[in-house]
Design a protein around this motif. Structure first.
Motif, PDB file in Angstrom:
ATOM      1  N   ASP A  11       0.850  -1.189   0.000  1.00 49.42           N
ATOM      2  CA  ASP A  11       0.000   0.000   0.000  1.00 49.42           C
ATOM      3  C   ASP A  11       0.887   1.241   0.000  1.00 49.42           C
ATOM      4  OD1 ASP A  11      -1.918   1.883   0.302  1.00 49.42           O
ATOM      5  OD2 ASP A  11      -2.472   1.328   2.364  1.00 49.42           O
ATOM      6  N   ASP A  12       0.742   2.076  -1.019  1.00 50.20           N
ATOM      7  CA  ASP A  12       1.566   3.268  -1.110  1.00 50.20           C
ATOM      8  C   ASP A  12       0.855   4.514  -0.596  1.00 50.20           C
ATOM      9  OD1 ASP A  12      -0.324   3.604  -2.984  1.00 50.20           O
ATOM     10  OD2 ASP A  12       1.042   3.907  -4.698  1.00 50.20           O
ATOM     11  N   GLY A  13      -0.367   4.321  -0.013  1.00 52.51           N
ATOM     12  CA  GLY A  13      -1.099   5.463   0.538  1.00 52.51           C
ATOM     13  C   GLY A  13      -1.987   6.151  -0.459  1.00 52.51           C
ATOM     14  N   ASN A  14      -1.963   5.768  -1.725  1.00 48.50           N
ATOM     15  CA  ASN A  14      -2.787   6.414  -2.749  1.00 48.50           C
ATOM     16  C   ASN A  14      -3.768   5.445  -3.377  1.00 48.50           C
ATOM     17  OD1 ASN A  14      -1.536   8.966  -2.580  1.00 48.50           O
ATOM     18  ND2 ASN A  14       0.239   8.129  -3.712  1.00 48.50           N
ATOM     19  N   TYR A  15      -4.198   4.396  -2.606  1.00 49.55           N
ATOM     20  CA  TYR A  15      -5.055   3.366  -3.196  1.00 49.55           C
ATOM     21  C   TYR A  15      -6.421   3.906  -3.544  1.00 49.55           C
ATOM     22  CZ  TYR A  15      -7.108   3.132   1.463  1.00 49.55           C
ATOM     23  OH  TYR A  15      -7.729   3.438   2.635  1.00 49.55           O
ATOM     24  N   LEU A  16      -6.867   5.013  -2.958  1.00 46.19           N
ATOM     25  CA  LEU A  16      -8.166   5.572  -3.318  1.00 46.19           C
ATOM     26  C   LEU A  16      -8.077   6.474  -4.537  1.00 46.19           C
ATOM     27  CD1 LEU A  16      -9.666   6.409   0.185  1.00 46.19           C
ATOM     28  CD2 LEU A  16     -10.241   4.522  -1.339  1.00 46.19           C
ATOM     29  N   GLY A  17      -6.876   6.831  -4.897  1.00 41.01           N
ATOM     30  CA  GLY A  17      -6.695   7.590  -6.129  1.00 41.01           C
ATOM     31  C   GLY A  17      -6.753   9.085  -5.979  1.00 41.01           C
ATOM     32  N   SER A  18      -7.381   9.615  -4.962  1.00 40.60           N
ATOM     33  CA  SER A  18      -7.477  11.066  -4.815  1.00 40.60           C
ATOM     34  C   SER A  18      -7.788  11.406  -3.366  1.00 40.60           C
ATOM     35  CB  SER A  18      -8.558  11.648  -5.725  1.00 40.60           C
ATOM     36  OG  SER A  18      -9.833  11.249  -5.284  1.00 40.60           O
ATOM     37  N   GLU A  19      -7.485  12.654  -3.011  1.00 37.24           N
ATOM     38  CA  GLU A  19      -7.762  13.129  -1.656  1.00 37.24           C
ATOM     39  C   GLU A  19      -9.270  13.173  -1.392  1.00 37.24           C
ATOM     40  OE1 GLU A  19      -6.887  14.344   2.141  1.00 37.24           O
ATOM     41  OE2 GLU A  19      -5.518  13.657   0.558  1.00 37.24           O
ATOM     42  N   ARG A  20     -10.028  13.500  -2.402  1.00 39.76           N
ATOM     43  CA  ARG A  20     -11.481  13.581  -2.256  1.00 39.76           C
ATOM     44  C   ARG A  20     -12.081  12.214  -1.932  1.00 39.76           C
ATOM     45  NH1 ARG A  20     -15.780  15.447  -6.980  1.00 39.76           N
ATOM     46  NH2 ARG A  20     -17.693  15.063  -5.757  1.00 39.76           N
ATOM     47  N   ALA A  21     -11.584  11.204  -2.632  1.00 40.52           N
ATOM     48  CA  ALA A  21     -12.081   9.856  -2.381  1.00 40.52           C
ATOM     49  C   ALA A  21     -11.747   9.400  -0.971  1.00 40.52           C
ATOM     50  CB  ALA A  21     -11.504   8.883  -3.406  1.00 40.52           C
ATOM     51  N   ARG A  22     -10.519   9.781  -0.495  1.00 39.32           N
ATOM     52  CA  ARG A  22     -10.136   9.400   0.870  1.00 39.32           C
ATOM     53  C   ARG A  22     -11.029  10.083   1.895  1.00 39.32           C
ATOM     54  NH1 ARG A  22      -4.873   9.589  -1.274  1.00 39.32           N
ATOM     55  NH2 ARG A  22      -4.558  11.736  -0.570  1.00 39.32           N
ATOM     56  N   MET A  23     -11.373  11.334   1.643  1.00 40.60           N
ATOM     57  CA  MET A  23     -12.237  12.063   2.576  1.00 40.60           C
ATOM     58  C   MET A  23     -13.642  11.449   2.609  1.00 40.60           C
ATOM     59  SD  MET A  23     -11.103  16.010   1.793  1.00 40.60           S
ATOM     60  CE  MET A  23     -12.349  16.641   2.916  1.00 40.60           C
ATOM     61  N   GLU A  24     -14.169  11.099   1.446  1.00 45.29           N
ATOM     62  CA  GLU A  24     -15.494  10.482   1.404  1.00 45.29           C
ATOM     63  C   GLU A  24     -15.495   9.142   2.134  1.00 45.29           C
ATOM     64  OE1 GLU A  24     -16.449  10.196  -2.695  1.00 45.29           O
ATOM     65  OE2 GLU A  24     -17.029  12.313  -2.897  1.00 45.29           O
ATOM     66  N   ASN A  25     -14.419   8.400   1.956  1.00 42.80           N
ATOM     67  CA  ASN A  25     -14.320   7.118   2.635  1.00 42.80           C
ATOM     68  C   ASN A  25     -14.257   7.293   4.145  1.00 42.80           C
ATOM     69  OD1 ASN A  25     -13.864   4.144   2.489  1.00 42.80           O
ATOM     70  ND2 ASN A  25     -11.953   4.708   3.503  1.00 42.80           N
ATOM     71  N   GLN A  26     -13.533   8.336   4.596  1.00 44.85           N
ATOM     72  CA  GLN A  26     -13.416   8.583   6.027  1.00 44.85           C
ATOM     73  C   GLN A  26     -14.761   8.989   6.623  1.00 44.85           C
ATOM     74  OE1 GLN A  26     -10.676   7.961   7.818  1.00 44.85           O
ATOM     75  NE2 GLN A  26     -11.964   8.369   9.613  1.00 44.85           N
ATOM     76  N   VAL A  27     -15.553   9.766   5.865  1.00 47.96           N
ATOM     77  CA  VAL A  27     -16.890  10.160   6.334  1.00 47.96           C
ATOM     78  C   VAL A  27     -17.767   8.928   6.535  1.00 47.96           C
ATOM     79  CG1 VAL A  27     -19.016  11.335   5.660  1.00 47.96           C
ATOM     80  CG2 VAL A  27     -16.803  12.457   5.338  1.00 47.96           C
ATOM     81  N   ILE A  28     -17.688   7.998   5.603  1.00 43.32           N
ATOM     82  CA  ILE A  28     -18.480   6.775   5.724  1.00 43.32           C
ATOM     83  C   ILE A  28     -18.050   5.967   6.946  1.00 43.32           C
ATOM     84  CG2 ILE A  28     -18.989   4.562   4.621  1.00 43.32           C
ATOM     85  CD1 ILE A  28     -18.741   5.986   1.914  1.00 43.32           C
ATOM     86  N   LEU A  29     -16.728   5.849   7.137  1.00 35.10           N
ATOM     87  CA  LEU A  29     -16.236   5.107   8.297  1.00 35.10           C
ATOM     88  C   LEU A  29     -16.641   5.773   9.602  1.00 35.10           C
ATOM     89  CD1 LEU A  29     -12.629   4.197   7.053  1.00 35.10           C
ATOM     90  CD2 LEU A  29     -14.604   2.679   7.247  1.00 35.10           C
ATOM     91  N   ASP A  30     -16.574   7.105   9.658  1.00 37.91           N
ATOM     92  CA  ASP A  30     -16.986   7.829  10.862  1.00 37.91           C
ATOM     93  C   ASP A  30     -18.468   7.608  11.157  1.00 37.91           C
ATOM     94  OD1 ASP A  30     -14.429   8.751  11.106  1.00 37.91           O
ATOM     95  OD2 ASP A  30     -14.841  10.733  10.231  1.00 37.91           O
TER      96      ASP A  30
END
Length: 504
Positions: A11-30
């Motif tokens: 995992d290189d830290g960019n598996y979601l492809g973009s910062e926006r995708a990471r933020m959306e994923n974090q919202v779902i997890l929260d």
């Protein structure tokens, strides 16, 4: 073709492809974490305390059209949002004010009861103990039966069950038929309708005997007195019904108007049930309670809470000592009527419990729910035995087969004149069972109704499907098995009821 290496899989830290995708994923997890913590949060169940807690945190104590259960859900949501905003370290600060409440709820508490309730509990104990002793004694004798004999009886009974066929369909009312129940003599079928009418039908002709009009809203449940149409006077309370007008009506067989109206519920009354002694009636209601009524005096003996949402189903154990209730909170509870304690919590369904029924063996319970499954519970181990993926939509009713000795008919005599079966009640010779077979068949199978338009018959020893019966393609609201084993009835959303029989 490119070769996969270990480095390419790291995992290189960019598996979601973009910062926006990471933020959306974090919202779902929260949000998932918030819901998880909300389910574990301790909040009061008493509506007045819920209102007080909402007032403390600056929320409206009620919204337009909001019920008590909805208000409690809103409190949980608001508290979970506050905790999420504060972070994990802020969690105890919000829940701190509810610690004393949760401790109080964890402790056993009692509410004062009337002398009438105390006397009723004593009478229920005196009634149920001899019946339980008789049942256990018979079960011990059954355990000594040879395995080969049990297999033979099982095959014989299930062969008859698999022959059930549709005898016909009858228009029952001008609105959906919500419940069907056979009279103890198996010659009358009672139907309750959303029109507010209870109708009595002859079996198997399906002609109207009488229409009982006393409710002003949809009828949710009907129940027969255990001795109705047998030894009970037609002028006595032979039938009970509950409806959306918040009332429970008691009916005789000779009048179109109710003998008595039991008032007290603050919400729609769904299912009703007669105690095996015939002295009491239980009713389940949308006011999150079930109540016990004295038939002779028409007085309320007990108001029992314990569900966080509406109570939909209620049923007595055949001994008379226990009562089971099922609610829209997806929980079932078994109550000891002799002490008022909870004997078992049926926690496993993920949707509302619409039907609940005790097996004739006294220790197994079947529950049908909105998650399309039937769960079988064992009170001896206090856990679920089996989950049946029963229907494609809501399981609306579950009914066990209770074989009544009154309807036992022995096998014909053998050519040498010896009787192949003895009946304690009757001496007919046109039916296929010995007394041992007839008695053992009680509780050997049960029926279920579903919103998928089907009625199904199930084995009660291995929980396998025996027979699937189609109705008129409408939602099946209810079903029932006659205690002589000859009929199965179903009521549908299409305003009809059907009659099934294994006879040709």
């Amino acid at each position: 073709m490119a070769e996969l290496t270990y480095e390419s899989l790291v995992d290189d830290g960019n598996y979601l492809g973009s910062e926006r995708a990471r933020m959306e994923n974090q919202v779902i997890l929260d949000e998932l974490e918030r819901k998880k913590k909300a389910r574990a949060m301790a909040v009061p169940t008493d509506d007045n305390r819920v209102k007080a807690r909402l007032r403390e945190i600056g929320e409206p104590i009620t919204l337009f059209g909001e019920r008590a259960a909805d208000r409690r859900d809103r409190l949980i949501y608001v508290l979970s949002q506050i905790n999420a905003a504060r972070g994990d370290e802020g969690m105890p600060a919000v829940a701190e004010s509810s610690e004393e409440e949760s401790e109080e709820e964890a402790e056993e508490f009692y509410t004062p009861g009337s002398l009438e309730l105390l006397e009723a509990r004593r009478r229920i104990a005196e009634f149920s103990l001899p019946r339980a002793q008789k049942r256990i004694k018979q079960q011990r004798l059954d355990n000594q039966m040879e395995l080969r004999r049990i297999v033979d009886i099982r095959k014989k009974v299930f062969t008859g069950v698999k022959k059930f066929m549709n005898m016909g369909s009858q228009i029952g009312d001008e609105r959906p038929v919500s419940q069907v129940r056979f009279a103890p003599n198996c010659e009358i079928l009672a139907t309750g309708s959303w029109s507010g009418t209870v109708k009595l039908w002859s079996v198997p002709a399906c002609t109207t005997i009488r229409a009982l009009r006393g409710h002003t809203d949809r009828v949710g449940g009907v129940a027969w007195h255990p001795q109705a149409t047998l030894s009970l006077s037609p002028d006595a309370a032979n039938l009970a019904s509950g409806a959306g007008d918040n009332n429970v009506n008691l009916w005789s067989l000779n009048s179109d108007s109710p003998l008595s109206v039991l008032q007290g519920h603050q919400g729609r009354v769904c299912r009703v049930a007669f105690h095996p002694s015939g002295d009491y009636v239980a009713s389940a209601s949308f006011d999150t309670s079930w109540r016990l009524w004295d038939v002779a005096t028409s007085k309320e003996l007990l108001l029992q809470e314990g569900h966080s949402k509406e109570v939909y189903s209620v049923e007595f154990q055949n001994d008379g000592a226990l009562l089971a209730s099922g609610g829209l909170d997806a929980i079932g509870r078994v109550w000891d009527l002799r002490t008022g304690r909870t004997a078992m919590v049926l926690d496993g369904h993920v949707q509302a419990v619409y039907s609940i029924g005790f097996s004739p063996n006294g220790y197994q319970i079947a529950t049908g729910a909105g998650d399309d499954t039937i769960r079988i519970w064992d009170m001896r181990t206090l856990k679920a035995l089996y989950t049946i993926p029963a229907h494609l939509s809501n399981v609306s009713d579950v009914r066990w087969f209770y074989a009544d000795d009154l309807f036992f008919k022995p096998l014909p005599k053998s050519p040498d004149g010896d009787s192949r079966g003895e009946s304690p009640e009757r001496d007919d010779t046109d039916a296929p069972y010995t007394y041992e077979e007839w008695r053992y068949s009680s509780g050997l199978f049960f029926a279920s109704a579903g919103y998928d338009g089907l009625v199904k018959l199930w084995s009660a020893d291995d929980w396998q499907l025996l027979r699937t019966l189609t109705t008129d393609a409408g939602k099946v609201m209810s079903c029932d098995l006659s205690s002589d084993g000859r009929y199965l009835a179903s009521g549908t959303y299409n305003r009809n009821f059907q009659l099934f029989s294994p006879d040709s």
